[in-house]
Enzyme design. Structure first.
Site, short mmCIF file in Angstrom:
data_model
loop_
_atom_site.label_atom_id
_atom_site.label_comp_id
_atom_site.label_asym_id
_atom_site.label_seq_id
_atom_site.Cartn_x
_atom_site.Cartn_y
_atom_site.Cartn_z
N CYS A 174 -14.39 11.09 -29.88
CA CYS A 174 -15.31 11.38 -30.98
C CYS A 174 -16.53 12.14 -30.48
CB CYS A 174 -15.73 10.08 -31.66
SG CYS A 174 -16.90 10.34 -33.00
N CYS A 209 -19.82 11.21 -32.12
CA CYS A 209 -20.40 9.94 -31.64
C CYS A 209 -21.05 10.12 -30.27
CB CYS A 209 -19.34 8.86 -31.48
SG CYS A 209 -18.13 8.75 -32.77
N ASP A 210 -20.34 10.77 -29.37
CA ASP A 210 -20.72 10.71 -27.96
C ASP A 210 -21.23 12.02 -27.37
OD1 ASP A 210 -19.93 8.04 -27.91
OD2 ASP A 210 -17.85 8.54 -27.44
#
Ligand code: NDP
Length: 310
Positions: A134, A137-138
């Protein structure tokens, strides 16, 4: 046989939010967590884009907070996997772990999706230490660093473009000699200076001491000019697709060709009355914690309205 007014299946942001709303509406919901309580978010590290947490929060902590918020209002949270359903009867029948069958007046399916992985041992070895599925997300942790994205579809292109805005350089590892993505996404990738597309490359493994430091690739596997190459990277992002976790419901609930549960336009209602779908299992587009939570709220409100109408 036990009978419940509202049975929620799944324990990501969609399931827990549905449980918070359903319990506050006096539906005494029962929620089943599957094999990954808390869902996909528990595999990410810090969440910095969920409103209300300006200093960030870990995925696990956010899910624990949602869970205890649901419990505070009386939601009953249990562990178990749904092994079979019968949505052709009223009330609906849901079997847990092949053992217990429950009668449910309404069902909220919030079983999420699982990112596909290549199946390399190193993906597990470096999980949370440089391997991610992701970028949204990261990605932030890879500012001015070197990263690679695997995949040649729209998701891979989107992730590569997103990461290119943060990272120093992005390698896009594509197994075919072309991208499968839509033309406009391909054009954007080509126009982004710090993306290098490695066509006809497959990943053999990752290496690094305390986290990912590089990947071993093979170019033109099986051809006369097959060649092994290594790239130095800090982050390795999978973007080879997701599986919506909808298999057990497919005999009753309509899905699209990829398995995502179809819901009515602008509503969490499925084709089965009294059965609602929320979160990633019904969302191939946004796949964010906040959008999943919102759809869980909508599903609980619809479940309550459905029960009132009966
Ligand atoms: P896709 O199935 O479209 O693409 C998956 C990609 O991963 C393909 O390039 C495939 O390679 C590659 N791949 C699969 N397995 C492996 C493997 N084992 N090793 C190496 N590569 C592998 O998935 P997406 O998630 O990209 O997209 C899903 C759907 O969502 C699509 O319909 C897409 O159009 C849509 N979407 C649209 C967006 C938009 O419009 N902005 C954004 C995101 C998704 P190969 O090509 O060789 O099969």
């Amino acid at each position: 046989m036990e009978r419940v007014k509202c049975l929620i299946i799944g324990s990501g942001p969609a399931g827990y939010t549905a449980a918070i709303y359903a319990s506050r509406a006096n539906l005494s919901p029962v929620l089943y967590e599957g094999i990954q309580p808390g869902g996909q978010l528990t595999t990410t590290t810090e969440i910095e884009n969920f409103p209300g947490f300006p200093d960030g929060i870990t995925g696990t902590e956010l899910m624990e907070k949602m869970r205890s918020q649901a419990e505070r209002f009386g939601a009953e949270i249990r562990f178990g996997m749904v092994s079979a359903v019968d949505f052709g009867v009223t009330p609906k029948l849901v079997t847990i772990d092949g053992e217990t069958t429950i009668e449910a007046d309404t069902v909220i399916i919030a079983t999420g999706a699982s990112a596909k992985y290549l199946g390399l041992a190193d993906e597990k070895k470096y999980a949370g230490m440089g391997v991610s599925a992701c970028a949204t997300c990261d990605g932030f942790f890879y500012r001015r660093k070197m990263v690679a994205v695997v995949g040649g579809g729209d998701t891979a292109c989107e992730e590569a473009i997103y990461l290119a805005g943060l990272a120093k350089k992005v390698y896009l590892i594509v197994r075919k000699p072309f991208l499968r993505a839509s033309k406009i996404m391909q054009e954007r990738v080509v126009a982004t200076e710090n993306i290098e597309v490695l066509y006809e490359h497959e990943t053999l493994g990752l290496f690094g001491e305390d986290g990912v430091e590089g990947a071993r690739l093979v170019k033109r596997r099986g051809q006369a000019d097959e060649e092994e190459v290594s790239i130095a990277i800090d982050g390795f992002f999978l973007a080879i697709g997701h599986h919506p976790n909808s298999d057990v419901f497919k005999a009753f609930v309509e899905t699209d060709e990829l398995g995502y549960i179809k819901t009515q336009p602008d509503s969490p209602k499925t084709n089965v009355e009294g059965v609602f779908a929320a979160g990633d299992v019904a969302d191939p587009h946004y796949r964010q914690a906040i959008t999943a939570a919102a759809s869980g709220c909508r599903a609980a409100i619809e479940a309550e309205r459905y029960l009132k109408s009966k």
